[in-house]
Design an enzyme around this catalytic site. Structure first.
Site, PDB file in Angstrom:
ATOM      1  CB  ALA A  58      75.353  18.302  67.348  1.00  0.00           C
ATOM      2  NE  ARG A  99      70.910  23.248  61.263  1.00  0.00           N
ATOM      3  CZ  ARG A  99      70.260  22.144  61.665  1.00  0.00           C
ATOM      4  NH1 ARG A  99      70.706  20.948  61.342  1.00  0.00           N
ATOM      5  NH2 ARG A  99      69.142  22.246  62.380  1.00  0.00           N
ATOM      6  CD  GLN A 203      64.695  16.234  62.452  1.00  0.00           C
ATOM      7  OE1 GLN A 203      63.490  16.252  62.712  1.00  0.00           O
ATOM      8  NE2 GLN A 203      65.412  17.339  62.401  1.00  0.00           N
ATOM      9  CG  ASP A 244      71.636  20.023  68.344  1.00  0.00           C
ATOM     10  OD1 ASP A 244      70.696  19.337  68.791  1.00  0.00           O
ATOM     11  OD2 ASP A 244      72.071  19.924  67.187  1.00  0.00           O
ATOM     12  CG  ASN A 254      68.174  17.186  71.647  1.00  0.00           C
ATOM     13  OD1 ASN A 254      69.016  17.106  70.766  1.00  0.00           O
ATOM     14  ND2 ASN A 254      67.261  16.259  71.821  1.00  0.00           N
ATOM     15  CE  LYS A 255      65.650  18.973  65.598  1.00  0.00           C
ATOM     16  NZ  LYS A 255      65.853  20.224  64.810  1.00  0.00           N
TER      17      LYS A 255
HETATM   18  O1  MRU Z   1      68.031  19.762  63.228  1.00  0.00           O
HETATM   19  P1  MRU Z   1      68.828  18.515  63.416  1.00  0.00           P
HETATM   20  O2  MRU Z   1      68.227  17.312  62.787  1.00  0.00           O
HETATM   21  O3  MRU Z   1      70.282  18.718  63.045  1.00  0.00           O
HETATM   22  O4  MRU Z   1      68.793  18.283  64.992  1.00  0.00           O
HETATM   23  C1  MRU Z   1      69.461  17.188  65.536  1.00  0.00           C
HETATM   24  C2  MRU Z   1      69.227  17.013  66.985  1.00  0.00           C
HETATM   25  O5  MRU Z   1      68.579  17.806  67.634  1.00  0.00           O
HETATM   26  C3  MRU Z   1      69.904  15.857  67.642  1.00  0.00           C
HETATM   27  O6  MRU Z   1      69.144  15.377  68.692  1.00  0.00           O
HETATM   28  C4  MRU Z   1      71.260  16.328  68.183  1.00  0.00           C
HETATM   29  O7  MRU Z   1      72.000  16.956  67.176  1.00  0.00           O
HETATM   30  C5  MRU Z   1      72.045  15.228  68.737  1.00  0.00           C
HETATM   31  S1  MRU Z   1      72.680  14.199  67.468  1.00  0.00           S
HETATM   32  C6  MRU Z   1      73.704  13.043  68.087  1.00  0.00           C
END
Ligand code: MRU
Length: 360
Positions: A58, A99, A203, A244, A254-255
């Protein structure tokens, strides 16, 4: 070109830089097997880079978008000095729409747009670049502050689990969840970091493992479905994740997989810490049910690193974020301060405290 490196101990990784009059992005799609830098000279290249996950996480998405606005302004001012403010509107819209879940993206575009509105007729490039660079610097300072606040919550040396990548790669540098882990590791409060591999994009396996090892912090990778079993062993005391978007009542997007992790944590008496700057907080949404959840291509689930892993006729459902209710969260750590057992009243009070981002 080289992506700039960090400064302190356990802090060497940076993924976003402005160099040679362009935005440089460490391409996160192939890490750690390939280390390529993508150079963006045009705003549309930044939009594509965000959509295609060259840059992700994010805060990093927000910072890249701020630089994208600089590129757009430079182009439109050169082409039409009198109409550039009108012409840039489409680029701002494209950036905002790249996004949907990470509100840092909208925050950054709104911030740059506000600066544009107040600009005179001169070339806007330098003023906007200064703004974007300051935003980038403040994000790193915010991460370092959250690192201290979050590490202070860990009472005794213990094991921790993190999910996805909320590190230097996902931010301006130092990281949110991994910022706390960096600080706590240095303070000898962490014995072992476990990283979920984080299907479908991996990730955790590709980015978090690489980033921690680059910074001399040992990491054990676990399959996502291993976390509950690991918690039952009794050594893990904290789940530490980023976010996010956080709603006004403390619900956290979040993810995908974070929600399941938080449920398992509650059952095993493991605490959940969410670490995010207030550029991730969206006080216009009362609760997490209003957070838009990005759906990505089913091919991301049906393939691993370009290789099909299922029956060619199988379909897949691919929401890439989930929402963890505030009642499953023990602490939200922001640069303004810590909210324990979050609710709307406490979130409102936290948002009134001073922020590093007020210094811009
Ligand atoms: O799909 P992504 O890789 O952009 O998702 C990222 C995440 O979910 C992270 O945990 C979140 O953005 C926090 S990053 C400091």
């Amino acid at each position: 070109m080289t992506i700039e490196t960090g400064t302190g101990p356990h802090d060497s990784v940076r993924a976003v830089a402005w160099e040679d009059d362009a935005l440089q992005l460490l391409d996160q799609r192939k890490l750690p097997l390939e280390k390529n830098v993508l150079t963006c000279h045009q705003c549309i290249e930044v939009v594509d880079a965000i959509q295609d996950m060259v840059v992700r996480g994010a805060p990093a998405i927000g910072i890249a978008a701020a630089y994208g606005v600089v590129l757009a302004a430079r182009k439109h001012f050169k082409a039409a000095r009198k109409q550039w403010k009108d012409r840039i509107k489409r680029d701002l819209q494209a950036l905002r729409a790249a996004r949907p879940t990470a509100v840092n993206l909208m925050y950054a575009v709104d911030m740059m747009q506000e600066t544009i509105v107040n600009l005179e007729e001169d070339d806007p490039t330098d003023v906007l670049l200064e703004k974007a660079q300051r935003f980038h610097e403040l994000d790193i300072l915010a991460n370092k502050r959250m690192g201290q606040l979050g590490a202070a919550l860990i009472a005794n040396p213990c094991d921790v689990i993190t999910h996805c990548n909320a590190g230097s790669l996902a931010t301006g540098g130092f990281g949110t969840a991994l910022g706390v882990i960096r600080q706590a590791w240095q303070d000898r409060k962490i014995q072992q970091v476990y990283a979920d591999e984080t299907r479908p994009w991996l990730q955790g396996a590709r980015l978090t493992a690489w980033e921690l090892i680059e910074d001399d912090i040992p990491v054990q990778l676990i399959a996502d479905n291993c976390a509950a079993h690991l918690m039952r062993q009794g050594k893990v005391r904290w789940v530490i994740v980023g976010s996010d978007r956080i709603a006004a009542n403390g619900d956290v997007a979040n993810k995908i997989g974070t929600y399941g992790l938080a449920i398992a944590a509650k059952h095993h008496n493991v605490k959940v810490m969410v670490v995010a700057p207030t550029t991730t907080v969206d006080m216009t949404l009362y609760h997490g049910g209003d957070i838009p959840i990005e759906q990505r291509d089913e091919q991301e689930v049906l393939h691993v690193q370009g290789k099909a892993i299922s029956h060619p006729k199988a379909g897949a459902w691919n929401p890439v974020f989930d929402v963890t209710p505030a009642k499953l969260i023990d602490a939200i750590v922001t640069e303004r301060g810590v909210v324990l057992e979050p609710d709307t009243t406490k979130m409102k009070a936290m948002m009134k405290m001073t922020s590093i981002f007020d210094q811009d």
